[in-house]
Design a protein around this motif. Structure first.
Motif, PDB file in Angstrom:
ATOM      1  N   ASN A 257       2.072  -2.091   6.339  1.00 41.19           N
ATOM      2  CA  ASN A 257       1.844  -0.923   7.190  1.00 41.19           C
ATOM      3  C   ASN A 257       2.658   0.270   6.696  1.00 41.19           C
ATOM      4  O   ASN A 257       3.385   0.177   5.688  1.00 41.19           O
ATOM      5  CB  ASN A 257       2.134  -1.246   8.655  1.00 41.19           C
ATOM      6  CG  ASN A 257       3.596  -1.624   8.902  1.00 41.19           C
ATOM      7  OD1 ASN A 257       4.497  -1.278   8.140  1.00 41.19           O
ATOM      8  ND2 ASN A 257       3.833  -2.344   9.992  1.00 41.19           N
ATOM      9  N   ASP A 258       2.556   1.391   7.389  1.00 37.85           N
ATOM     10  CA  ASP A 258       3.221   2.618   6.956  1.00 37.85           C
ATOM     11  C   ASP A 258       4.737   2.500   6.970  1.00 37.85           C
ATOM     12  O   ASP A 258       5.432   3.272   6.308  1.00 37.85           O
ATOM     13  CB  ASP A 258       2.790   3.792   7.845  1.00 37.85           C
ATOM     14  CG  ASP A 258       1.341   4.183   7.625  1.00 37.85           C
ATOM     15  OD1 ASP A 258       0.789   3.800   6.569  1.00 37.85           O
ATOM     16  OD2 ASP A 258       0.756   4.852   8.509  1.00 37.85           O
ATOM     17  N   GLU A 259       5.256   1.551   7.733  1.00 38.73           N
ATOM     18  CA  GLU A 259       6.698   1.341   7.786  1.00 38.73           C
ATOM     19  C   GLU A 259       7.188   0.410   6.686  1.00 38.73           C
ATOM     20  O   GLU A 259       8.379   0.113   6.596  1.00 38.73           O
ATOM     21  CB  GLU A 259       7.088   0.779   9.152  1.00 38.73           C
ATOM     22  CG  GLU A 259       6.742   1.711  10.316  1.00 38.73           C
ATOM     23  CD  GLU A 259       6.927   1.042  11.665  1.00 38.73           C
ATOM     24  OE1 GLU A 259       7.253  -0.170  11.684  1.00 38.73           O
ATOM     25  OE2 GLU A 259       6.751   1.723  12.692  1.00 38.73           O
ATOM     26  N   GLY A 260       6.250  -0.088   5.863  1.00 42.61           N
ATOM     27  CA  GLY A 260       6.616  -0.977   4.771  1.00 42.61           C
ATOM     28  C   GLY A 260       6.707  -2.437   5.154  1.00 42.61           C
ATOM     29  O   GLY A 260       7.205  -3.262   4.370  1.00 42.61           O
ATOM     30  N   THR A 261       6.231  -2.794   6.346  1.00 37.46           N
ATOM     31  CA  THR A 261       6.258  -4.190   6.791  1.00 37.46           C
ATOM     32  C   THR A 261       5.014  -4.912   6.284  1.00 37.46           C
ATOM     33  O   THR A 261       3.894  -4.485   6.565  1.00 37.46           O
ATOM     34  CB  THR A 261       6.291  -4.276   8.326  1.00 37.46           C
ATOM     35  OG1 THR A 261       7.432  -3.571   8.810  1.00 37.46           O
ATOM     36  CG2 THR A 261       6.345  -5.726   8.782  1.00 37.46           C
ATOM     37  N   PRO A 262       5.178  -6.008   5.530  1.00 32.94           N
ATOM     38  CA  PRO A 262       4.012  -6.743   5.034  1.00 32.94           C
ATOM     39  C   PRO A 262       3.227  -7.349   6.197  1.00 32.94           C
ATOM     40  O   PRO A 262       3.812  -7.871   7.154  1.00 32.94           O
ATOM     41  CB  PRO A 262       4.623  -7.832   4.154  1.00 32.94           C
ATOM     42  CG  PRO A 262       6.000  -7.344   3.822  1.00 32.94           C
ATOM     43  CD  PRO A 262       6.442  -6.561   5.019  1.00 32.94           C
ATOM     44  N   TYR A 263       1.921  -7.283   6.101  1.00 33.67           N
ATOM     45  CA  TYR A 263       1.079  -7.900   7.130  1.00 33.67           C
ATOM     46  C   TYR A 263       1.110  -9.430   7.034  1.00 33.67           C
ATOM     47  O   TYR A 263       0.945 -10.110   8.049  1.00 33.67           O
ATOM     48  CB  TYR A 263      -0.362  -7.405   7.000  1.00 33.67           C
ATOM     49  CG  TYR A 263      -0.557  -5.970   7.434  1.00 33.67           C
ATOM     50  CD1 TYR A 263      -0.312  -5.579   8.755  1.00 33.67           C
ATOM     51  CD2 TYR A 263      -0.984  -5.002   6.537  1.00 33.67           C
ATOM     52  CE1 TYR A 263      -0.493  -4.270   9.165  1.00 33.67           C
ATOM     53  CE2 TYR A 263      -1.174  -3.685   6.935  1.00 33.67           C
ATOM     54  CZ  TYR A 263      -0.927  -3.323   8.250  1.00 33.67           C
ATOM     55  OH  TYR A 263      -1.113  -2.021   8.650  1.00 33.67           O
ATOM     56  N   LEU A 264       1.318  -9.945   5.826  1.00 33.02           N
ATOM     57  CA  LEU A 264       1.450 -11.390   5.619  1.00 33.02           C
ATOM     58  C   LEU A 264       2.897 -11.654   5.213  1.00 33.02           C
ATOM     59  O   LEU A 264       3.407 -11.026   4.269  1.00 33.02           O
ATOM     60  CB  LEU A 264       0.494 -11.884   4.527  1.00 33.02           C
ATOM     61  CG  LEU A 264      -0.995 -11.616   4.755  1.00 33.02           C
ATOM     62  CD1 LEU A 264      -1.815 -12.081   3.549  1.00 33.02           C
ATOM     63  CD2 LEU A 264      -1.489 -12.301   6.028  1.00 33.02           C
ATOM     64  N   ASN A 265       3.560 -12.568   5.900  1.00 29.65           N
ATOM     65  CA  ASN A 265       4.991 -12.777   5.686  1.00 29.65           C
ATOM     66  C   ASN A 265       5.255 -13.294   4.266  1.00 29.65           C
ATOM     67  O   ASN A 265       4.764 -14.355   3.886  1.00 29.65           O
ATOM     68  CB  ASN A 265       5.523 -13.778   6.720  1.00 29.65           C
ATOM     69  CG  ASN A 265       7.029 -13.719   6.835  1.00 29.65           C
ATOM     70  OD1 ASN A 265       7.733 -13.512   5.848  1.00 29.65           O
ATOM     71  ND2 ASN A 265       7.538 -13.887   8.041  1.00 29.65           N
TER      72      ASN A 265
END
Length: 672
Positions: A257-265
């Protein structure tokens, strides 16, 4: 983990209030009050009456995927026919399986399998029901509580279907939207997979608390129980623990996402496997031996297992008929799903018969266009538990043809299985699930309800797939009432959902069947798979799990013994990688054509291996006078689309373009 709940998208919001109603087990009539809604009714008055409240809940049920069908207009999804276990012979907008299988699906051409809006509409209706149902005072508090449990279960299942198709998806708020919410706030984003999994798990835990332990009578078949919700939780937590969602997804490192959090761990967490094991164990402890079985018959075949496995089921293969114990769950013979301890959630479904007309041979009035692949046919074991590549001298996998007719597990004219004289020896000495599932050349169909004067004059009740046979290529090409693709291009059809009475010929009929969505066999295999990955002991919500090899062996062998096969050994259990291979294969066979293989290959990262293999079949261009030529395994090239290919982008469906056009905050899956 804190779950971020997104705001509703307004598109289609008013459909919360108005929608056609489907009765609980089938589509039958519009919501009785529909003509009056716009003028006289509001939600305030709708939920006052028991009748209307029940109708509203029934409508929410209509948003469940029909797992008994691969056909889009029957609310099915395409999974069986786009993975390595099946092939569709068509290339049509409404049968667009090969768009998926050929890697040509795009955000613009999901066609009838574009269910994004549809699923979210179901979620909105479930939310409305949950928030308003307590206004219905015509029913008891207990009944309202159970209804909330049902709606919560349905909401969880619909979210899970979204996740299975599209991966990480937006989670919507549980309460209805405020109309003063700004447009910017309504531009939803995806949640991560772990956030979705945690949220849906919490819904299922709520449903477990509210639902009854069993349906009260046959009129309630199709309504969930505590066991239904526990089964969904077991499947979900197993998937979440699997490599794709648990650290082995480096190819999707830019999917964030835009915050840099991966959608898949991207980080492996061993506790996820412990959670999966604990969730399966909760149900296994309540139902330790609950597989459907049929008592041994006079001509149940001899099962060549070691002496210590000859005891009565569940301690061995004795006392049951393995063919009927498996086949009767799917073909309609086990008509009372409420009395089948294995079934955890099912729905009565006429679409099973409609769908599998596509996998019935022409001489039965079928269309022969949903085919089993040679790849699946070869996966089945020999009757002594060996693979076809390692067959024994006593039960060989060989060429040649049978000289005699063999009938087992009943009579030829009704419930038994017949291996006809002249059958190729590839199909002799195979395990019982093979005969219950695979229709091969020279397969006999009792088709009891076919009128005597309508029995095919050329091939009778025998499915022959030679070029010049009634169920073969030439008839499809020449017969004006059929499509040119109405023949089994692999030389195999699926008979798993065909009863011995079934006939699609005028004057014939089909047995009523159940769409089995969850059953205990899967939960036992979930439990074994999760335990296999554990390296220590874990306690999850007071449930302690470890790599308990005795319990792994017991649960795995329940499946094997019901199938009439020898169990796994201590040597197998000592090797974690060997067990992974055995589990994947057992799931492939046990749950063939039940919409599980597609997800098993993706979550275990095996799709790239199996879905890039050539689609193999028999040489169906050989005539009945060229028998040996027919039994040469060939790559299926009947059409330029009869192939499979897998690339990383096919891990999930693309979000439909009409959704990303409306909402640029929805990140498209990489590759689309």
């Amino acid at each position: 983990m804190k779950i971020k709940i997104k705001k509703y998208l307004l598109t289609g919001f008013l459909s919360v209030v108005i929608g056609f109603s489907m009765t609980f087990q089938s589509c039958s009539k519009y919501l009785d009050i529909d003509p009056y809604i716009s003028d006289l009714f509001t939600l305030d008055t709708l939920f006052v009456k028991k009748e209307y409240t029940q109708e509203y809940l029934n409508n929410v049920y209509s948003y469940l995927v029909d797992n008994g069908s691969n056909i889009a207009w029957h609310q099915g999804m395409p999974y069986t026919l786009i993975t390595d276990e099946g092939l569709c012979t068509y290339w049509k907008t409404w049968h667009n399986f090969n768009y998926f299988a050929n890697g040509k699906i795009t955000p613009e051409n999901l066609n009838d399998f574009d269910r994004w809006d549809y699923f979210y509409e179901g979620i909105r209706k479930a939310n409305t029901f949950i928030t308003r149902v307590n206004e219905c005072k015509e029913v008891s508090e207990l009944k309202r509580s159970e209804w909330i449990g049902e709606a919560t279960f349905l909401k969880a299942c619909i979210y899970f279907e979204l996740m299975l198709a599209w991966g990480p998806v937006p989670i919507m708020p549980d309460d209805p939207i405020d109309f003063d919410v700004s447009l910017k706030e309504m531009m939803v984003e995806r949640n991560t997979w772990d956030e979705c999994s945690d949220y849906v798990s919490s819904l299922l835990e709520t449903a477990i608390q509210l639902l009854p332990s069993q349906v009260r009578d046959n009129t309630e078949i199709g309504r969930p129980t505590k066991y239904s919700a526990m089964a969904v939780l077991s499947r979900l937590s197993l998937y979440t623990a699997s490599p794709l969602y648990n650290g082995q997804n480096q190819e999707f490192s830019n999917f964030m996402n835009d915050e840099g959090t991966p959608y898949l761990n991207p980080d492996f967490n061993s506790e996820k496997w412990a959670i999966a094991a604990a969730n399966a164990k909760r149900l296994v402890d309540l139902k330790p031996y609950d597989l459907y079985t049929v008592p041994q018959m006079e001509n149940t075949p001899y099962l060549p297992v070691p002496e210590h496995e000859q005891g009565d089921f569940p301690n061995g293969v004795g006392g049951i008929d393995p063919f009927h114990s498996y086949a009767d769950m799917f073909n309609g013979e086990c008509v009372l799903a409420s009395s089948n301890r294995e079934i955890l959630f099912s729905r009565q479904s006429t679409s099973v018969n409609d769908c599998f007309r596509y996998s019935a041979p022409t001489m039965l009035g079928g269309w022969g266009s949903f085919d089993i692949t040679q790849n699946l046919a070869d996966a089945y074991y020999m009757i002594d538990g060996r693979t076809i590549d390692n067959a024994s001298e006593s039960y060989p996998h060989e060429t040649g043809y049978t000289d005699n007719e063999v009938i087992f597990s009943g009579s030829k004219s009704s419930d038994g299985f017949t291996i006809l004289s002249g059958t190729h020896k590839w199909y002799v000495n195979r395990e019982m699930r093979f005969y219950a599932t695979v229709a091969y050349n020279n397969s006999y169909y009792p088709s009891v309800t076919t009128p005597p004067d309508k029995i095919d004059q050329q091939d009778g009740k025998v499915a022959k797939f030679y070029r010049d046979s009634k169920s073969g290529k030439e008839f499809a090409l020449s017969h004006g009432g059929a499509d040119a693709e109405d023949y089994p291009m692999t030389g195999y059809l699926c008979r798993k959902f065909t009863h011995y009475e079934d006939s699609y010929i005028s004057g014939g009929r089909q047995k009523n069947k159940y769409n089995i969505v969850y059953r205990m066999a899967e939960v036992y295999l979930n439990y074994v798979e999760a335990m296999n990955e554990l390296d220590g002991s874990y306690t999850i919500n007071e449930v302690t799990v470890s790599r308990d090899v005795a319990e792994m062996k017991r649960c795995f062998n329940l499946i094997r013994y019901r199938a009439g096969l020898p169990g796994i050994t201590d040597t197998d259990l000592a090797d974690k990688e060997r067990m992974r291979e055995l589990i994947l294969r057992e799931r492939q066979i046990e749950m063939a054509w039940e919409n599980r293989r597609y997800f098993d290959l993706r979550r275990t990262k095996n799709a790239v291996k199996y879905e890039n293999l050539p689609v193999l079949g028999c040489n169906i261009n050989a005539s009945s006078g060229e028998m040996d030529e027919y039994y040469k395994k060939v790559v299926v090239r009947e059409r330029d689309y009869t192939y499979k290919v897998f690339s990383n982008r096919q891990t999930f469906f693309p979000i439909p373009k009409h959704e990303t056009d409306k909402n640029p905050n929805l990140d498209q899956f990489p590759g689309y």
